[in-house]
Scaffold this motif. Sequence first.
Motif, PDB file in Angstrom:
ATOM      1  N   ALA A 221      66.752  19.646  34.853  1.00 14.83           N
ATOM      2  CA  ALA A 221      67.698  19.735  33.786  1.00 14.83           C
ATOM      3  C   ALA A 221      66.983  20.515  32.701  1.00 14.83           C
ATOM      4  N   ASP A 222      67.697  20.533  31.407  1.00 17.75           N
ATOM      5  CA  ASP A 222      67.084  21.107  30.298  1.00 17.75           C
ATOM      6  C   ASP A 222      65.935  20.329  30.004  1.00 17.75           C
ATOM      7  N   SER A 223      64.758  21.218  29.527  1.00 15.97           N
ATOM      8  CA  SER A 223      63.535  20.487  28.988  1.00 15.97           C
ATOM      9  C   SER A 223      63.961  19.475  28.153  1.00 15.97           C
ATOM     10  N   VAL A 224      64.518  19.584  27.201  1.00 12.88           N
ATOM     11  CA  VAL A 224      64.877  18.522  26.012  1.00 12.88           C
ATOM     12  C   VAL A 224      65.432  17.238  26.685  1.00 12.88           C
ATOM     13  N   VAL A 225      66.451  17.528  27.493  1.00 14.98           N
ATOM     14  CA  VAL A 225      67.099  16.336  28.351  1.00 14.98           C
ATOM     15  C   VAL A 225      66.087  15.681  29.329  1.00 14.98           C
ATOM     16  N   VAL A 226      65.174  16.393  29.951  1.00 19.47           N
ATOM     17  CA  VAL A 226      64.187  15.728  30.671  1.00 19.47           C
ATOM     18  C   VAL A 226      63.041  14.724  29.939  1.00 19.47           C
ATOM     19  N   ALA A 227      62.579  15.382  28.845  1.00 22.90           N
ATOM     20  CA  ALA A 227      61.749  14.838  27.739  1.00 22.90           C
ATOM     21  C   ALA A 227      62.311  13.683  27.172  1.00 22.90           C
ATOM     22  N   THR A 228      63.524  13.541  27.088  1.00 25.86           N
ATOM     23  CA  THR A 228      64.233  12.198  26.727  1.00 25.86           C
ATOM     24  C   THR A 228      64.412  11.306  27.666  1.00 25.86           C
ATOM     25  N   THR A 229      64.776  11.639  28.798  1.00 24.45           N
ATOM     26  CA  THR A 229      64.855  10.851  29.973  1.00 24.45           C
ATOM     27  C   THR A 229      63.583  10.163  30.226  1.00 24.45           C
ATOM     28  N   VAL A 230      62.555  10.936  30.657  1.00 21.90           N
ATOM     29  CA  VAL A 230      61.331  10.361  30.837  1.00 21.90           C
ATOM     30  C   VAL A 230      60.673   9.475  29.644  1.00 21.90           C
ATOM     31  N   ARG A 231      60.885   9.663  28.467  1.00 22.49           N
ATOM     32  CA  ARG A 231      60.671   8.606  27.076  1.00 22.49           C
ATOM     33  C   ARG A 231      61.259   7.369  27.265  1.00 22.49           C
ATOM     34  N   ARG A 232      62.525   7.517  27.847  1.00 20.50           N
ATOM     35  CA  ARG A 232      63.166   6.254  27.876  1.00 20.50           C
ATOM     36  C   ARG A 232      63.374   5.570  29.242  1.00 20.50           C
ATOM     37  N   SER A 233      62.495   5.786  30.042  1.00 23.90           N
ATOM     38  CA  SER A 233      62.294   5.446  31.497  1.00 23.90           C
ATOM     39  C   SER A 233      61.406   4.237  31.713  1.00 23.90           C
ATOM     40  N   ALA A 234      60.391   4.002  30.403  1.00 22.64           N
ATOM     41  CA  ALA A 234      59.631   2.859  30.855  1.00 22.64           C
ATOM     42  C   ALA A 234      58.687   3.214  31.729  1.00 22.64           C
ATOM     43  N   ASP A 235      58.217   4.276  31.818  1.00 23.05           N
ATOM     44  CA  ASP A 235      57.123   4.803  32.903  1.00 23.05           C
ATOM     45  C   ASP A 235      57.569   5.030  34.326  1.00 23.05           C
ATOM     46  N   GLU A 236      59.026   4.680  34.482  1.00 17.66           N
ATOM     47  CA  GLU A 236      59.532   4.861  35.960  1.00 17.66           C
ATOM     48  C   GLU A 236      59.664   6.126  36.402  1.00 17.66           C
TER      49      GLU A 236
END
Length: 299
Positions: A221-236
């Motif tokens: 995905a777009d890097s900004v989308v990935v950054a947000t997804t990872v940050r919200r994943s609780a380390d998953e």
Amino acid sequence: MSRKPSRWTPALLISLVVTLLVAGCGSDGGDRQTDESKPPASGAVDADLAGRVPDDIRAAGELTVGTSAPYEPMVGMGEDGQLTGFDVDVLNGVAKLLGLRLNLQQTKFEQILPGVVDGTYDVGSRGFFDTRARQKTMDMVTYFRGGTQWAQRSGDTVDPNNACGRTVAAAAGTVQHTVELPAKSKACVTVGDKPIKIVAAPTQDDAVRALTDGSADAMSADSVVVATTVRRSADELTAAGEVFDSQPYGFAIAKKSPLGEVLQSAVQKLIDRGEMTTIAQKWGLDGEINASTINGATI
């Protein structure tokens, strides 16, 4: 299962990079609806910029923007049903400087850019990459920078440059789904390896779910989308590899529109005053530019 070592040839790599960079972002959308957002309380109208706003837009008293949620963090839907996100905050700042009300029109993704061309919208916004291909039919005012990145489940190891035989999810219609992954899969087949199994998720949220539930080994995905997804994943989830194919994001406007220079000046003012930095920090993003340009694409 063991993986064969990467056997990309220079010619294949060059062809892949060029192919990836001629297209922009895209994804899912929704039915059209209006979200007339008020400009933020901070800041003040810039008399010079407001005086340069095209007559028809000044008469309407609003800046009409076509967008499509969800595509967080660029645009999303808040609990109150109002559109929110990085792009929304930037455009609120722009509208305030121009003395206009921000009129956000939620529509299907594929209708945004045609709507800019035919005059339905003054501006098209939804994390669009500024590309030479798009500049043939519209102008793009740059305001940020991003690229493509992959995400994986924590503990896994997926190499975006050697993913032959792996299953990778991407939101349908995005550059990752339509250009990047098919090109990489074709390169795998060309060198005698297994193709990438591409999961075309109906929405970005579906792409994330495919990764978290194990239906896919990775997500692109777009890097900004990935950054947000990872940050919200609780380390998953974690990023897989670095950001690549970085290029500027642009607000789309009609070709040769007098709004172009006004919009560019307003974005530049947000940059110079540090407001763009504040907005980026609010959304946890890193991709600021020093100078906004009109049609700044190099590929």
